[in-house]
Each structure stands twice: as C-alpha cells, then as structure tokens.
Design a protein around this motif. Structure first.
Motif, mmCIF file in Angstrom:
data_model
loop_
_atom_site.group_PDB
_atom_site.id
_atom_site.type_symbol
_atom_site.label_atom_id
_atom_site.label_comp_id
_atom_site.label_asym_id
_atom_site.label_seq_id
_atom_site.Cartn_x
_atom_site.Cartn_y
_atom_site.Cartn_z
ATOM 1 N N GLY A 285 -5.372 -12.088 -5.120
ATOM 2 C CA GLY A 285 -4.578 -11.310 -4.183
ATOM 3 C C GLY A 285 -5.154 -9.936 -3.920
ATOM 4 N N VAL A 286 -4.535 -9.246 -2.968
ATOM 5 C CA VAL A 286 -4.933 -7.897 -2.601
ATOM 6 C C VAL A 286 -4.308 -6.913 -3.582
ATOM 7 N N ARG A 287 -5.077 -5.896 -3.950
ATOM 8 C CA ARG A 287 -4.597 -4.864 -4.864
ATOM 9 C C ARG A 287 -4.913 -3.485 -4.285
ATOM 10 N N PHE A 288 -4.409 -2.459 -4.941
ATOM 11 C CA PHE A 288 -4.585 -1.063 -4.540
ATOM 12 C C PHE A 288 -4.099 -0.839 -3.102
ATOM 13 N N THR A 289 -2.900 -1.336 -2.855
ATOM 14 C CA THR A 289 -2.260 -1.105 -1.554
ATOM 15 C C THR A 289 -1.392 0.155 -1.564
ATOM 16 N N GLU A 290 -1.239 0.765 -2.729
ATOM 17 C CA GLU A 290 -0.366 1.934 -2.844
ATOM 18 C C GLU A 290 -0.952 3.155 -2.139
ATOM 19 N N ARG A 291 -0.146 4.205 -2.089
ATOM 20 C CA ARG A 291 -0.575 5.453 -1.463
ATOM 21 C C ARG A 291 -0.476 6.614 -2.457
ATOM 22 N N ILE A 292 -1.255 7.634 -2.194
ATOM 23 C CA ILE A 292 -1.217 8.839 -3.010
ATOM 24 C C ILE A 292 -0.070 9.705 -2.503
ATOM 25 N N PRO A 293 0.940 9.973 -3.326
ATOM 26 C CA PRO A 293 2.181 10.608 -2.835
ATOM 27 C C PRO A 293 1.961 11.941 -2.126
ATOM 28 N N HIS A 294 1.249 12.884 -2.738
ATOM 29 C CA HIS A 294 1.152 14.228 -2.168
ATOM 30 C C HIS A 294 0.236 14.284 -0.950
ATOM 31 N N LEU A 295 -0.590 13.244 -0.754
ATOM 32 C CA LEU A 295 -1.445 13.179 0.436
ATOM 33 C C LEU A 295 -0.913 12.186 1.466
ATOM 34 N N ASP A 296 -0.008 11.298 1.018
ATOM 35 C CA ASP A 296 0.550 10.239 1.859
ATOM 36 C C ASP A 296 -0.566 9.450 2.551
ATOM 37 N N CYS A 297 -1.543 9.015 1.748
ATOM 38 C CA CYS A 297 -2.651 8.238 2.314
ATOM 39 C C CYS A 297 -3.026 7.124 1.345
ATOM 40 N N SER A 298 -3.663 6.100 1.878
ATOM 41 C CA SER A 298 -4.168 5.013 1.051
ATOM 42 C C SER A 298 -5.333 5.519 0.204
ATOM 43 N N VAL A 299 -5.616 4.824 -0.898
ATOM 44 C CA VAL A 299 -6.644 5.311 -1.821
ATOM 45 C C VAL A 299 -8.056 4.996 -1.334
ATOM 46 N N SER A 300 -8.189 4.121 -0.329
ATOM 47 C CA SER A 300 -9.487 3.824 0.265
ATOM 48 C C SER A 300 -9.254 3.234 1.651
ATOM 49 N N ASP A 301 -10.333 3.120 2.436
ATOM 50 C CA ASP A 301 -10.178 2.478 3.739
ATOM 51 C C ASP A 301 -10.193 0.954 3.623
ATOM 52 N N HIS A 302 -10.455 0.435 2.425
ATOM 53 C CA HIS A 302 -10.300 -0.985 2.104
ATOM 54 C C HIS A 302 -9.196 -1.127 1.063
ATOM 55 N N PHE A 303 -8.571 -2.297 1.003
ATOM 56 C CA PHE A 303 -7.789 -2.671 -0.150
ATOM 57 C C PHE A 303 -8.699 -3.427 -1.116
ATOM 58 N N ALA A 304 -8.301 -3.476 -2.365
ATOM 59 C CA ALA A 304 -9.095 -4.172 -3.371
ATOM 60 C C ALA A 304 -8.724 -5.657 -3.402
ATOM 61 N N TYR A 305 -9.594 -6.453 -4.004
ATOM 62 C CA TYR A 305 -9.328 -7.886 -4.171
ATOM 63 C C TYR A 305 -9.455 -8.222 -5.651
ATOM 64 N N SER A 306 -8.495 -8.967 -6.140
ATOM 65 C CA SER A 306 -8.494 -9.374 -7.549
ATOM 66 C C SER A 306 -8.347 -10.880 -7.657
ATOM 67 N N CYS A 307 -8.998 -11.463 -8.650
ATOM 68 C CA CYS A 307 -8.819 -12.889 -8.916
ATOM 69 C C CYS A 307 -8.934 -13.145 -10.412
ATOM 70 N N THR A 308 -8.163 -14.108 -10.867
ATOM 71 C CA THR A 308 -8.240 -14.556 -12.256
ATOM 72 C C THR A 308 -8.887 -15.932 -12.271
ATOM 73 N N LEU A 309 -9.922 -16.076 -13.087
ATOM 74 C CA LEU A 309 -10.715 -17.304 -13.120
ATOM 75 C C LEU A 309 -10.657 -17.939 -14.497
ATOM 76 N N ASN A 310 -10.469 -19.235 -14.511
ATOM 77 C CA ASN A 310 -10.645 -19.996 -15.752
ATOM 78 C C ASN A 310 -12.111 -20.385 -15.875
ATOM 79 N N VAL A 311 -12.726 -20.017 -16.984
ATOM 80 C CA VAL A 311 -14.101 -20.433 -17.270
ATOM 81 C C VAL A 311 -14.014 -21.750 -18.021
ATOM 82 N N LEU A 312 -14.497 -22.804 -17.403
ATOM 83 C CA LEU A 312 -14.270 -24.152 -17.905
ATOM 84 C C LEU A 312 -15.236 -24.530 -19.022
ATOM 85 N N PRO A 313 -14.776 -25.349 -19.939
ATOM 86 C CA PRO A 313 -15.662 -25.814 -21.010
ATOM 87 C C PRO A 313 -16.790 -26.668 -20.456
ATOM 88 N N GLN A 314 -17.836 -26.823 -21.241
ATOM 89 C CA GLN A 314 -18.986 -27.630 -20.836
ATOM 90 C C GLN A 314 -18.542 -29.056 -20.530
#
Length: 445
Positions: A285-314
């Motif tokens: 999912g998308v992460r870092f969608t929040e804003r900086i309160p005293h600046l009222d702006c997003s933390v970057s011009d992109h949102f972050a992307y996160s994923c959880t992966l299972n590393v499978l056994p041999q």
C-alpha cells in the motif's frame, strides 16, 4: 523480520523524498519529518482516518530504500535519527555535482553493495534537468538473511519532462531498463532473490516496465496482490480511491505539491518488483500520506510504497501448475510479447538516434563556427583598435563569449555525442542479438 520454519517475511518501504537542494521547498523540514517518523517519533497529521494503517507496528519496516537524498546534511540527520532502529546504512555516491540520491536503511545486516551507473542518462546540455550530472544508477545491496540471499536493487531512473517527444526521454529510460534487466538476470541466475525498488518513472505497461518484469522475469508486487490494473478505470476514480485501488504514488490530488494536477494524471511510478520464484506479496500500500502540521504540506511530492513479502523456503513453487500444452502456449505467448518489445525498442532507438546525431552535428558546427568567429574577431580588433580604442573591449568580450560557448558545445559534440551514439548502437546490437535468439525458438514451434 519474522522467522518461522525457514520461511519468513520481510517488509520494505521505498520512498522518493524530493531532496533537491535550492529547488525542493521546505526540504530540510520535510526530510527531518521523514527521518523522525522512520525513527518512531512522528508528529505528522493524517489526511484521512480510513487510510491510516490499523495494526500496531504497521510502520515498522525491515528495509527502507530512499531516492533523491541529495544533500549530505539530510543524510546525516536521517542516519543519526534512525541509527538505533536501522543500524545498517548506506548512501551511494556517483555523478558530478552530487550522488544519485540513493540510500538504504536496514535492520538486516548488509553483506555487500555495488553501484551500477547507467551509460545512457540524459544530456549534459540539460543543465536544469540534472539527470546526467547526478549519475542515475542502480544501487545493489545484498542482505545477509542467514538463509536465502536477497539482492535489493534500488534505482531512480531518468525523469520524463513531457508526455511525448524528445523531452519525454522514453529512449533513455528504456535503455536504462534494458541494462537493468541484464543485471537482474545475472543475480537471479546466481541464486539471489531479487527485489527491484524505487522511483522508476515508468507507468505500468510501459516499455521500461515490461523490460523490468517480462524480460527480467520479475512481477510487480502490487499486481501480484491485486491483479493487473485497469489504468483507465483508476484515472476516473476519486483521489482516495486512486490511492487505495491504484496505489497512485505520484501526482495525486491529495499531495499538496501536486494539488493543481488533473485527477487523471495520478499514476504509479514507485515500485517493488519481485522474484516470483522466491517471494510472495502478502500486503502492500501507499504510505507517508500525512502532512506536516505547521507547514500544512505533504512530506514529499511522491507518496511512499510499502510491501510485505514472504520469502519462501527452497523448493516452494509460487506459480500455478499448468499442463504441458498450456505451458507451451504460455511460452510461445511470452516469446511473442518479448519479440514485440524488442521491435518497439529498436524503433525507439532509431527515433532517438536521429536526435542524437542531429544534436552532435549542430554542436560540432557551432564549435567550428566559433573558431572562425574567434579568428575574425582578432583580425577585426587590429583594424578597429587604431580608430576607436574603446571598441577593443567589446571585441574581447565577444571573443570570450564565443570561446566559452564554442568550447562547451565542441566538448559535448566530440566527447559526449560520440559516446552516446556508441552506447545507443551497443544497446541496439544487444536487442538484435536477443531478437535473433527468440527467432530460433519461434522457428521450432
């Protein structure tokens, strides 16, 4: 990172931090807000309650890949703030004015690192765009997991500055993705579980995206979890639904730095492309969608992307079993798709080759014209100096301007121009070799 019976999961975050010195607004405050949140001391304000991660510890990552960390002071703050939580850190160095902006923070010990700099990467004449000067690269980090080796390939590919034409830099990104796919194949053949992360500046289904998935044998982690995306349908959704359903990390109307964009411009440019033989996506999912309160702006011009992966056994097979007939049909379809990609790539190379040759020629003409103008200026000065001594100053200034501009264009033409054309020819030959190899398979089927 959890561990159970030789199978474990690992959680990634990839984030373009928009850390351009003098250009990115509120750069220092934003980068510090990012560092503080990664360290577990966030003061950011959510944009929507329903979009907040619900589980405790959801923001606790195992590996963080960052792009556009271009100021050393920002990196020092990030590294210091996150040192206790992410003791294994690396900032990669390349380029002329600054590095490629790639960095990694990890809880997992780093076994080795390697930086591959793209040979085709914009033009030195595009000073304001800067891609050539920072040395866009692939930063490869091998993690020591104790079981299966994992190769993290973090990259920030050449940016598009227009939708079409020369300024779109499609050929540059396609060449970068082609080289990238060669690296991926080498690491996969060596037995590494490969994960490509970063801002690839390429939409799903584009030629660079196809090279990094279809050609390299990787799968888009978001699409592994949600299936192939209907980009047209996503473009018609509301901004929040675009985030939830389409994972639109770039040009979202919910990002304060992109609020003036059109709704259908929201797109997904930030990825985790994974090796389907060894890895299985269980959450994303998308992460870092929040804003900086005293600046009222997003933390970057992109949102972050996160994923959880299972590393499978041999020995665990993640792909569904198919009959021999179905497998043959699938193989032929894949070969035909690859062949089509090669044809598109060769056409793209031929189109840009004309541009590269034209620019090399015109800059060469400028150089030789500057030599003639310089000689003419020296001759004229000798005649005018006796009649109007003050005019010598003007001719000297004119000669300096002609010398500087002519030398720069001459250097770009004779050095960079020749190098770029040879690099383009090399990529074309590689693609033609791959195409001929596929033709042998098609002739047998």
């Amino acid at each position: 990172m959890s561990d159970e019976d030789s199978a474990y999961s690992i959680k990634f975050l990839t984030f373009n931090t928009w850390g351009l010195k003098y250009v990115s607004k509120h750069r220092k405050e934003r980068l510090r807000a990012i560092a503080d949140k990664l360290a577990g001391h966030s003061t950011l304000t959510p944009i929507a309650e329903e979009f907040l991660p619900s589980a405790e510890g959801e923001e606790d990552y195992d590996v963080i890949a960052l792009q556009e960390v271009w100021c050393v002071e920002d990196w020092k703050y990030l590294a210091a703030a996150c040192a206790a939580k992410y003791p294994h850190q690396r900032l990669f160095h390349s380029g002329i004015l600054t590095g490629p902006g790639l960095a990694i923070l990890s809880k997992v010990p780093i076994e080795s690192t390697f930086l591959y700099r793209f040979p085709i990467n914009g033009r030195p004449s595009a000073v304001l765009r800067g891609d050539w000067y920072v040395g866009k690269s692939v930063a490869i980090t091998v993690l020591n997991t104790g079981t299966r080796p994992i190769a993290i390939m973090n990259s920030h590919m050449h940016a598009p500055y227009a939708l079409q034409g020369d300024a779109a830099y499609l050929c540059h990104r396609s060449c970068q993705a082609w080289d990238f796919s060669r690296l991926i194949k080498l690491y996969r053949q060596a037995g590494y579980a490969v994960i490509v992360v970063g801002d690839l500046n390429s939409k799903p289904g584009s030629l660079p995206h196809k090279f990094l998935t279809m050609e390299a044998g990787l799968i888009d982690s978001w699409e592994q979890l949600h299936g192939t995306q209907d980009l047209e349908a996503i473009s018609r959704m509301g901004p929040l639904q675009q985030l939830l359903k389409g994972c639109t990390t770039c040009d979202s109307l919910l990002n304060t730095w992109r609020a003036q964009r059109q709704p259908d411009e929201a797109c997904r440019l930030d990825y985790a492309l994974i090796d389907p033989d060894f890895l299985q996506t269980v959450d994303a999912g998308v992460r870092f969608t929040e804003r900086i309160p005293h600046l009222d702006c997003s933390v970057s011009d992109h949102f972050a992307y996160s994923c959880t992966l299972n590393v499978l056994p041999q020995g665990v097979e993640t792909r569904p079993a198919t009959s021999a007939t179905g497998a043959r049909a699938h193989d032929r379809d894949l070969i035909l798709q690859k062949y089509s990609n090669y044809e598109t790539m060769i056409e793209c190379l031929h189109t840009y080759m004309k541009t590269a040759q034209r620019q090399k020629f015109l800059r060469g003409v400028h150089f030789w014209a500057s030599v003639l103008l310089l000689v003419a200026a020296l001759v004229v000065t000798t005649f005018t100096a006796n009649r109007a001594g003050w005019s010598s100053i003007l001719w000297v200034l004119f000669a300096i301007a002609v010398s500087i501009t002519g030398t720069i264009d001459g250097g770009i033409s004779f050095l960079f121009g020749r190098s770029e054309i040879r690099a383009l020819i090399e990529v074309e030959q590689e693609v033609l070799d791959a195409e001929r190899h596929l033709q042998t398979f098609l002739s047998k089927k």
